[in-house]
Design a protein around this motif. Structure first.
Motif, mmCIF file in Angstrom:
data_model
loop_
_atom_site.group_PDB
_atom_site.id
_atom_site.type_symbol
_atom_site.label_atom_id
_atom_site.label_comp_id
_atom_site.label_asym_id
_atom_site.label_seq_id
_atom_site.Cartn_x
_atom_site.Cartn_y
_atom_site.Cartn_z
ATOM 1 N N ARG A 108 0.828 -1.218 0.000
ATOM 2 C CA ARG A 108 0.000 0.000 0.000
ATOM 3 C C ARG A 108 0.856 1.259 0.000
ATOM 4 N N LEU A 109 1.946 1.224 0.769
ATOM 5 C CA LEU A 109 2.850 2.373 0.782
ATOM 6 C C LEU A 109 3.493 2.591 -0.577
ATOM 7 N N LEU A 110 3.834 1.502 -1.252
ATOM 8 C CA LEU A 110 4.454 1.616 -2.567
ATOM 9 C C LEU A 110 3.497 2.247 -3.576
ATOM 10 N N VAL A 111 2.242 1.836 -3.567
ATOM 11 C CA VAL A 111 1.253 2.402 -4.487
ATOM 12 C C VAL A 111 1.057 3.886 -4.214
ATOM 13 N N VAL A 112 0.983 4.262 -2.944
ATOM 14 C CA VAL A 112 0.776 5.669 -2.592
ATOM 15 C C VAL A 112 1.972 6.516 -3.013
ATOM 16 N N GLU A 113 3.195 6.015 -2.781
ATOM 17 C CA GLU A 113 4.380 6.785 -3.162
ATOM 18 C C GLU A 113 4.492 6.924 -4.674
ATOM 19 N N LEU A 114 4.154 5.878 -5.400
ATOM 20 C CA LEU A 114 4.170 5.961 -6.851
ATOM 21 C C LEU A 114 3.169 6.988 -7.357
ATOM 22 N N TYR A 115 2.011 7.002 -6.754
ATOM 23 C CA TYR A 115 0.974 7.962 -7.175
ATOM 24 C C TYR A 115 1.410 9.396 -6.884
ATOM 25 N N GLU A 116 1.937 9.637 -5.689
ATOM 26 C CA GLU A 116 2.371 10.997 -5.342
ATOM 27 C C GLU A 116 3.542 11.439 -6.207
ATOM 28 N N TRP A 117 4.464 10.509 -6.512
ATOM 29 C CA TRP A 117 5.580 10.841 -7.385
ATOM 30 C C TRP A 117 5.097 11.162 -8.791
ATOM 31 N N GLY A 118 4.129 10.388 -9.285
ATOM 32 C CA GLY A 118 3.580 10.654 -10.608
ATOM 33 C C GLY A 118 2.874 11.996 -10.679
ATOM 34 N N CYS A 119 2.138 12.354 -9.637
ATOM 35 C CA CYS A 119 1.465 13.663 -9.616
ATOM 36 C C CYS A 119 2.481 14.792 -9.594
ATOM 37 N N THR A 120 3.576 14.602 -8.857
ATOM 38 C CA THR A 120 4.616 15.632 -8.805
ATOM 39 C C THR A 120 5.259 15.834 -10.172
ATOM 40 N N ARG A 144 2.909 17.681 -12.546
ATOM 41 C CA ARG A 144 2.854 19.126 -12.286
ATOM 42 C C ARG A 144 4.090 19.824 -12.847
ATOM 43 N N LYS A 145 5.256 19.197 -12.721
ATOM 44 C CA LYS A 145 6.481 19.800 -13.253
ATOM 45 C C LYS A 145 6.410 19.927 -14.768
ATOM 46 N N LEU A 146 5.856 18.916 -15.436
ATOM 47 C CA LEU A 146 5.731 18.984 -16.890
ATOM 48 C C LEU A 146 4.774 20.090 -17.316
ATOM 49 N N LEU A 147 3.689 20.228 -16.582
ATOM 50 C CA LEU A 147 2.731 21.277 -16.903
ATOM 51 C C LEU A 147 3.342 22.663 -16.691
ATOM 52 N N ALA A 201 6.524 23.343 -16.864
ATOM 53 C CA ALA A 201 7.537 23.546 -17.900
ATOM 54 C C ALA A 201 6.891 23.972 -19.214
ATOM 55 N N ASP A 202 5.740 23.376 -19.555
ATOM 56 C CA ASP A 202 5.028 23.770 -20.771
ATOM 57 C C ASP A 202 4.527 25.210 -20.676
ATOM 58 N N ALA A 203 4.201 25.628 -19.457
ATOM 59 C CA ALA A 203 3.715 26.991 -19.266
ATOM 60 C C ALA A 203 4.845 28.001 -19.141
ATOM 61 N N GLY A 204 6.099 27.547 -19.140
ATOM 62 C CA GLY A 204 7.237 28.453 -19.038
ATOM 63 C C GLY A 204 7.548 28.898 -17.639
ATOM 64 N N VAL A 205 7.077 28.134 -16.653
ATOM 65 C CA VAL A 205 7.346 28.468 -15.259
ATOM 66 C C VAL A 205 8.545 27.672 -14.803
ATOM 67 N N ALA A 206 9.557 28.381 -14.274
ATOM 68 C CA ALA A 206 10.779 27.712 -13.822
ATOM 69 C C ALA A 206 10.514 26.987 -12.517
ATOM 70 N N THR A 207 11.065 25.812 -12.373
ATOM 71 C CA THR A 207 10.947 25.023 -11.146
ATOM 72 C C THR A 207 12.309 24.867 -10.516
ATOM 73 N N ALA A 208 12.309 24.706 -9.211
ATOM 74 C CA ALA A 208 13.563 24.546 -8.475
ATOM 75 C C ALA A 208 14.071 23.127 -8.665
ATOM 76 N N HIS A 209 15.346 23.012 -9.013
ATOM 77 C CA HIS A 209 15.955 21.707 -9.222
ATOM 78 C C HIS A 209 16.801 21.343 -8.013
ATOM 79 N N PRO A 210 16.877 20.089 -7.644
ATOM 80 C CA PRO A 210 17.714 19.688 -6.500
ATOM 81 C C PRO A 210 19.176 19.900 -6.808
ATOM 82 N N ALA A 211 19.943 20.147 -5.753
ATOM 83 C CA ALA A 211 21.376 20.359 -5.909
ATOM 84 C C ALA A 211 22.041 19.087 -6.401
#
Length: 213
Positions: free
Chosen positions: A167-179, A182-185, A187-197
């Motif tokens: 159950r934890l694996l399914v939830v983490e996969l879903y939250e990662w996919g949603c994240t 959102r980043k792809l959307l 990027a398409d809109a031209g909004v810069a996102t913070a990248h990890p170091a």
């Protein structure tokens, strides 16, 4: 005896009533100063009392203890009792008009005024649910998401029968996919996102979202 009486007339009495002039700046009258606490500052509503004291002590404040009591519709003695912990601070917030004026004077929302006064406890702002309930709430999001409905459990009974690690694996996969979506959307809109170091080898310092369970 005559000589003793003659010297006695030149002696000053023990308490002549005369006072020496005090050096330094003159002491200001404490009639309009914020009253000090008469006990330990641990009664409900202390944060609100501290806010009021700080506001009154601010040189830019146009009100003093007397005028503040008048604006609140209280006597100076009643306000002093509140600020010293001898009277509950709830009387300052239970009246809507009084609470609205006090919140505007302090520059805070009325809701936060009630929290400072002890009318609302911090525990009331948290939703007390367990891990199983949190996971089931996410599983319900899968059922409503057309992209993830194929991975959603058919029923709560089936979901509860799955091992916790699955159950934890399914939830983490879903939250990662949603994240990532959102980043792809963004990027398409031209909004810069913070990248990890990144390290010198070019690898990210961020740990993987899905870990081995």
């Amino acid at each position: 005896m005559a000589r003793k009486d003659q010297n006695a007339q030149f002696e000053l009495p023990a308490s002549s009533g005369t006072k020496r002039p005090q050096r330094g700046r003159p002491r200001r009258s404490s009639a309009d100063d914020p009253p000090r606490s008469t006990g330990p500052d641990n009664w409900p509503g202390v944060p609100l009392v501290q806010r009021i004291r700080e506001k009154l002590a601010d040189p830019r404040c146009e009100l003093n203890l007397t005028t503040l009591a008048t604006r609140l519709g209280l006597t100076q003695g009643a306000l002093t009792a509140i600020l010293t912990g001898q009277r509950a601070t709830l009387s300052l917030v239970r009246d809507k008009e009084r609470g609205a004026w006090l919140a505007a004077w302090l520059g805070i929302p009325q809701f936060w005024l009630r929290v400072l006064a002890g009318d609302i406890d911090h525990s009331e702002l948290r939703c007390q649910i367990g891990l199983d309930e949190q996971l089931w709430l996410t599983a319900q999001k899968l059922q409503a998401d057309p992209k993830w409905v194929g991975y959603a459990p058919p029923s709560k009974q089936y979901w509860d029968s799955l091992p916790l690690a699955q159950r934890l694996l399914v939830v983490e996969l879903y939250e990662w996919g949603c994240t990532m979506e959102r980043k792809l959307l963004m990027a398409d809109a031209g909004v810069a996102t913070a990248h990890p170091a990144k390290t010198r080898q070019g690898k990210s310092d961020r740990e993987p979202v899905v870990q081995e369970l």
